[in-house]
Motif scaffolding. Sequence first.
Motif, mmCIF file in Angstrom:
data_model
loop_
_atom_site.group_PDB
_atom_site.id
_atom_site.type_symbol
_atom_site.label_atom_id
_atom_site.label_comp_id
_atom_site.label_asym_id
_atom_site.label_seq_id
_atom_site.Cartn_x
_atom_site.Cartn_y
_atom_site.Cartn_z
ATOM 1 N N GLU A 22 0.841 -1.201 0.000
ATOM 2 C CA GLU A 22 0.000 0.000 0.000
ATOM 3 C C GLU A 22 0.872 1.245 0.000
ATOM 4 N N TYR A 26 0.765 4.167 -2.681
ATOM 5 C CA TYR A 26 0.525 5.536 -2.201
ATOM 6 C C TYR A 26 1.608 6.471 -2.745
ATOM 7 N N LYS A 30 1.210 9.759 -5.418
ATOM 8 C CA LYS A 30 1.619 11.120 -5.077
ATOM 9 C C LYS A 30 2.720 11.652 -5.992
ATOM 10 N N TYR A 112 4.334 4.021 7.279
ATOM 11 C CA TYR A 112 3.034 4.079 6.612
ATOM 12 C C TYR A 112 1.915 3.861 7.624
ATOM 13 N N LYS A 114 -2.459 3.569 7.555
ATOM 14 C CA LYS A 114 -3.670 3.533 6.737
ATOM 15 C C LYS A 114 -4.392 4.870 6.819
ATOM 16 N N GLU A 115 -4.998 5.268 5.714
ATOM 17 C CA GLU A 115 -5.561 6.606 5.604
ATOM 18 C C GLU A 115 -6.531 6.965 6.726
ATOM 19 N N LYS A 116 -7.434 6.069 7.070
ATOM 20 C CA LYS A 116 -8.442 6.427 8.080
ATOM 21 C C LYS A 116 -7.864 6.546 9.496
ATOM 22 N N ARG A 118 -4.838 8.211 9.968
ATOM 23 C CA ARG A 118 -3.909 9.346 9.960
ATOM 24 C C ARG A 118 -4.453 10.503 10.783
ATOM 25 N N ASN A 151 5.187 13.498 -1.902
ATOM 26 C CA ASN A 151 4.682 13.126 -0.581
ATOM 27 C C ASN A 151 4.922 14.289 0.388
ATOM 28 N N ASP A 153 3.029 15.729 2.615
ATOM 29 C CA ASP A 153 2.613 15.556 4.009
ATOM 30 C C ASP A 153 3.721 14.888 4.822
#
Length: 181
Positions: A22, A26, A30, A112, A114-116, A118, A151, A153
């Motif tokens: 992932e 990702y 980006k 890394y 997972k998005e939810k 962050r 990237n 962020d």
Amino acid sequence: MGIRYEVISEDEIICIKDLCNELMAYQKSKATIHPEWFDGMCFETRMIPSIEKAKVNYIIVAKDDDEIVGYAYSNISPKTIYSNNFATLPCDAFFDFDSVPTDDVGCLSQFYIKEKYRNRGIGSVLFEKSMEWLSSFQSIKDIFIFVSNGNDDALKFYLRKGFKISHQILDGFITVLRNTH
């Protein structure tokens, strides 16, 4: 959400294979410079060789119940392994070897979440635990982080944590961050 942090052994790294893949996807999503270079990057081409080349590895995962929702992988490696390749890409050295006084360097190699998950402090905990581990090696004077282009962020996160931009390699594909202590 009851996040737990657990250090895993090299023998257990298969449990982060999906997250590592992932991360590669990702980074490709980006990238503004050569996103196609990520096509050959995956768990088998990035994580496994890095673990094998390092002298010492540290893998910490963040778990929500039994689900791994993030990880950080750090290592202590001979500086010479950063001489002329990046995954499957040839390049110049990642840094000026003469500027590093020791034979080994520390590296926060992969990171890394997972998005939810962050922006909930999980990254800060993973980062701090990784830095504590890297800093526990008195012989290590330089810690590097390599951030893929686009990237922003991640780049801002590491700058807030005290790292400085050293230089770029591969025509801006990677920004090299450094912290000397």
